[in-house]
Scaffold this motif. Structure first.
Motif, mmCIF file in Angstrom:
data_model
loop_
_atom_site.group_PDB
_atom_site.id
_atom_site.type_symbol
_atom_site.label_atom_id
_atom_site.label_comp_id
_atom_site.label_asym_id
_atom_site.label_seq_id
_atom_site.Cartn_x
_atom_site.Cartn_y
_atom_site.Cartn_z
ATOM 1 N N ARG A 154 -68.316 12.537 50.099
ATOM 2 C CA ARG A 154 -68.983 11.594 50.979
ATOM 3 C C ARG A 154 -68.370 10.213 50.772
ATOM 4 O O ARG A 154 -68.145 9.778 49.639
ATOM 5 C CB ARG A 154 -70.480 11.566 50.702
ATOM 6 C CG ARG A 154 -71.255 10.587 51.541
ATOM 7 C CD ARG A 154 -72.720 10.961 51.595
ATOM 8 N NE ARG A 154 -73.012 11.898 52.666
ATOM 9 C CZ ARG A 154 -74.108 12.641 52.734
ATOM 10 N NH1 ARG A 154 -74.993 12.595 51.758
ATOM 11 N NH2 ARG A 154 -74.323 13.440 53.759
ATOM 12 N N LEU A 155 -68.107 9.529 51.866
ATOM 13 C CA LEU A 155 -67.471 8.227 51.828
ATOM 14 C C LEU A 155 -68.341 7.207 51.100
ATOM 15 O O LEU A 155 -69.549 7.139 51.311
ATOM 16 C CB LEU A 155 -67.207 7.757 53.258
ATOM 17 C CG LEU A 155 -66.432 6.460 53.446
ATOM 18 C CD1 LEU A 155 -64.992 6.630 53.011
ATOM 19 C CD2 LEU A 155 -66.500 6.020 54.913
ATOM 20 N N ARG A 162 -70.064 0.638 56.834
ATOM 21 C CA ARG A 162 -68.623 0.454 56.834
ATOM 22 C C ARG A 162 -68.015 1.068 55.582
ATOM 23 O O ARG A 162 -68.605 1.011 54.502
ATOM 24 C CB ARG A 162 -68.275 -1.034 56.880
ATOM 25 C CG ARG A 162 -68.571 -1.748 58.177
ATOM 26 C CD ARG A 162 -68.283 -3.241 58.037
ATOM 27 N NE ARG A 162 -69.193 -3.894 57.098
ATOM 28 C CZ ARG A 162 -68.805 -4.579 56.022
ATOM 29 N NH1 ARG A 162 -67.504 -4.688 55.748
ATOM 30 N NH2 ARG A 162 -69.692 -5.150 55.227
ATOM 31 N N PRO A 163 -66.825 1.672 55.689
ATOM 32 C CA PRO A 163 -66.146 2.148 54.476
ATOM 33 C C PRO A 163 -65.988 1.007 53.485
ATOM 34 O O PRO A 163 -65.630 -0.118 53.868
ATOM 35 C CB PRO A 163 -64.783 2.638 54.993
ATOM 36 C CG PRO A 163 -65.011 2.949 56.438
ATOM 37 C CD PRO A 163 -66.033 1.953 56.917
ATOM 38 N N TYR A 164 -66.259 1.270 52.224
ATOM 39 C CA TYR A 164 -66.129 0.220 51.214
ATOM 40 C C TYR A 164 -64.674 -0.214 51.120
ATOM 41 O O TYR A 164 -63.763 0.604 51.003
ATOM 42 C CB TYR A 164 -66.613 0.707 49.846
ATOM 43 C CG TYR A 164 -66.485 -0.361 48.794
ATOM 44 C CD1 TYR A 164 -67.381 -1.427 48.749
ATOM 45 C CD2 TYR A 164 -65.448 -0.329 47.870
ATOM 46 C CE1 TYR A 164 -67.258 -2.432 47.795
ATOM 47 C CE2 TYR A 164 -65.321 -1.322 46.910
ATOM 48 C CZ TYR A 164 -66.222 -2.369 46.880
ATOM 49 O OH TYR A 164 -66.088 -3.357 45.940
ATOM 50 N N ARG A 172 -62.670 5.317 49.242
ATOM 51 C CA ARG A 172 -63.380 5.809 48.055
ATOM 52 C C ARG A 172 -64.384 6.880 48.464
ATOM 53 O O ARG A 172 -65.081 6.742 49.465
ATOM 54 C CB ARG A 172 -64.105 4.666 47.355
ATOM 55 C CG ARG A 172 -63.221 3.465 47.050
ATOM 56 C CD ARG A 172 -62.272 3.727 45.906
ATOM 57 N NE ARG A 172 -61.441 2.568 45.627
ATOM 58 C CZ ARG A 172 -60.856 2.332 44.462
ATOM 59 N NH1 ARG A 172 -61.015 3.198 43.466
ATOM 60 N NH2 ARG A 172 -60.107 1.260 44.290
ATOM 61 N N PHE A 173 -64.467 7.917 47.644
ATOM 62 C CA PHE A 173 -65.363 9.029 47.926
ATOM 63 C C PHE A 173 -66.175 9.390 46.698
ATOM 64 O O PHE A 173 -65.663 9.377 45.570
ATOM 65 C CB PHE A 173 -64.586 10.266 48.384
ATOM 66 C CG PHE A 173 -63.985 10.128 49.754
ATOM 67 C CD1 PHE A 173 -64.682 10.544 50.885
ATOM 68 C CD2 PHE A 173 -62.730 9.565 49.917
ATOM 69 C CE1 PHE A 173 -64.127 10.396 52.145
ATOM 70 C CE2 PHE A 173 -62.170 9.421 51.177
ATOM 71 C CZ PHE A 173 -62.872 9.837 52.295
ATOM 72 N N LEU A 174 -67.431 9.725 46.928
ATOM 73 C CA LEU A 174 -68.260 10.359 45.922
ATOM 74 C C LEU A 174 -68.106 11.860 46.096
ATOM 75 O O LEU A 174 -67.955 12.345 47.221
ATOM 76 C CB LEU A 174 -69.721 9.965 46.114
ATOM 77 C CG LEU A 174 -70.640 10.114 44.893
ATOM 78 C CD1 LEU A 174 -70.267 9.090 43.835
ATOM 79 C CD2 LEU A 174 -72.098 9.934 45.307
#
Length: 465
Positions: A154-155, A162-164, A172-174
């Motif tokens: 997950r983003l 907004r994407p970090y 970045r992804f979790l």
């Protein structure tokens, strides 16, 4: 991380903040070798005698020897590993350096030795942890456990969806780092994806090499719940930046046991000023009460979005294990959420995701993925869910696009991998990236279910306006 070229034997301190530890060694001509993880009152030992592998426990468990008649026989091992993941203890081998790991013996202390399971979660035992070996080895590496499969990507976002962006150009992804066993052997990890490293000549790229240049591991996150002294590997969640703090929402899979009469899954939320994108962290989390539309044995897969009107939270609710459907809650803050919508007609849908789209242009259909009646120039929010192949006819094996009342708006035109992959859609230039996973299992029969998946990245173009 401990790296050494050991002699015939060694004992070294290996304090850990959470019960996720591992030691691996490269063997010399398949010679016998023993690896140990030892804390006060409990010893874990992996033994390879040149032909067979076994797992030994001692201390408060009493002398216990565990071996698999079929999987334990290893005629020529190149590497040996001993792993503690939550309350699961495993022995694995490699047939050749760099090859896949295969489970040779495994036990869940929670089922066989409950007192030992409680012990390995305590700070005192983890602070006292030592790693050791006895026998010939070319190298010895010890530290935290990494992963077999990788799933639930997950983003990482800002609170507004907004994407970090930290200025590096990386996404970045979790993710859930799968352990050598079921739910409780996994934990939460953070990864950086370099979109420029993806193969630009194809529309579908599989990032199956977790150590490759495209996808890089940067952090491991563990949870200390408000009502528990132990540290958990809770996962399947969302990491977002809210002003000057990080919020981490996770699902309480860390100690889930489907065979317990009181089995349940909930969502917790942690807030911290620490940099969760790098390093190893234990965060204190409190329950995030999420409303449901009827009897529910669990909620999971939280995804949070802050709007001008407050907060939206997407998740799934299970009427029983494992029958689950998407739910959406809203409220002025995360303490006063109320049910907005649910779709119990979907019986195998996971990964509820709130996709924040840029405002509609004046000449665009303002309803495209947003709320009916949205005005041009207003932010739009679309809900994405993944409908697994066990769902009702007509809702199987697809990425559903819904509005904020969970009414169907269409489906994503994209290949649907195995399992129930999450619909993590990321804008990238003039294209979209769909970053997801499949159910490729790792570790073999001994490790069983829960060791999946492989990361899959698909590229698609945005329709011309």
């Amino acid at each position: 991380m401990l790296r050494a070229r050991p002699g015939r034997s060694s004992v070294t301190a290996l304090p850990r903040p959470a019960p996720y530890a591992a030691v691996r060694a490269e063997l010399v001509d398949s010679a016998p070798l023993t690896l140990t993880l030892t804390g006060r009152g409990l010893l874990l030992r992996a033994v390879y005698d040149g032909e067979h592998c076994r797992l030994e426990l001692d201390g408060m468990t009493g002398p216990v020897v565990l071996r698999s008649r079929r999987a334990g026989r290893v005629e020529a091992a190149a590497s040996l590993a001993l792993c503690l993941t939550g309350t699961h203890v495993s022995v694995l081998t490699q047939d050749h350096p760099g090859g896949p790991w295969t489970g040779r013996a495994r036990t869940d202390l929670a089922g066989t030795h409950p007192a030992a399971a409680r012990l390995v979660r305590t700070a005192a035992w983890l602070e006292d942890l030592q790693v050791g070996h006895d026998g010939r080895a070319l190298s010895l590496v010890a530290g935290g456990f990494g992963q077999l499969g990788l799933r639930d990507l997950r983003l990482v976002t800002h609170a507004d969806g907004r994407p970090y962006d930290d200025g590096t150009g990386l996404l970045r992804f979790l993710a859930t780092s799968a352990g050598p066993g079921p739910f409780g052997s996994g934990h939460t990890s953070v990864w950086a994806l370099d979109p420029s490293a993806l193969d630009q000549s194809t529309r579908d790229h599989s990032a199956r090499d977790h150590d490759g240049e495209a996808l890089v591991h940067t952090a491991d996150l563990y949870v200390r719940r408000l009502d528990s002294r132990g540290v958990q590997g809770d996962h399947a969640g969302h990491l977002l930046r809210d002003d000057d703090a990080w919020l981490l929402a996770t699902s309480t899979w860390g100690d889930f046991d489907p065979d317990r009469d009181d089995a349940a899954v909930a969502v917790t939320l942690a807030a911290t000023g620490a940099d969760l994108l790098t390093g190893v962290h234990v965060v204190a989390a409190e329950p995030l009460p999420l409303p449901v539309d009827g009897p529910s044995v669990g909620v999971w897969d939280p995804h949070l979005l802050r709007t001008d009107d407050g907060w939206l939270v997407g998740y799934v609710s299970a009427s029983r294990f494992f029958r689950f459907h998407p739910v959406l809650a809203e409220g002025p803050d995360l303490d006063t959420l109320r049910l907005r919508a649910a779709d119990p007609g979907r019986r195998a849908s996971e990964g509820t995701t709130l996709l924040a789209l840029p405002p509609a242009a004046p000449d665009e259909d303002p309803r495209g993925g947003g709320e009916p009646g949205d005005a041009a120039g207003s932010p739009r929010t679309t809900v994405l869910v993944s409908d697994g192949r066990d769902g009702p006819r007509g809702l199987r094996g697809q990425w559903a696009v819904l509005d904020l009342d969970l009414r169907p708006r269409g489906v994503l035109a994209a290949a649907y991998p195995s399992n129930i992959p999450w619909p993590t859609l990321v804008p990238h230039g003039d294209d979209w990236l769909l970053v997801t996973f499949d159910d490729t299992r790792h570790g073999g029969r001994v490790c069983g279910y829960g060791t999946h998946g492989d990361v899959v990245v698909m590229r698609g173009s945005r329709p011309a306006s």
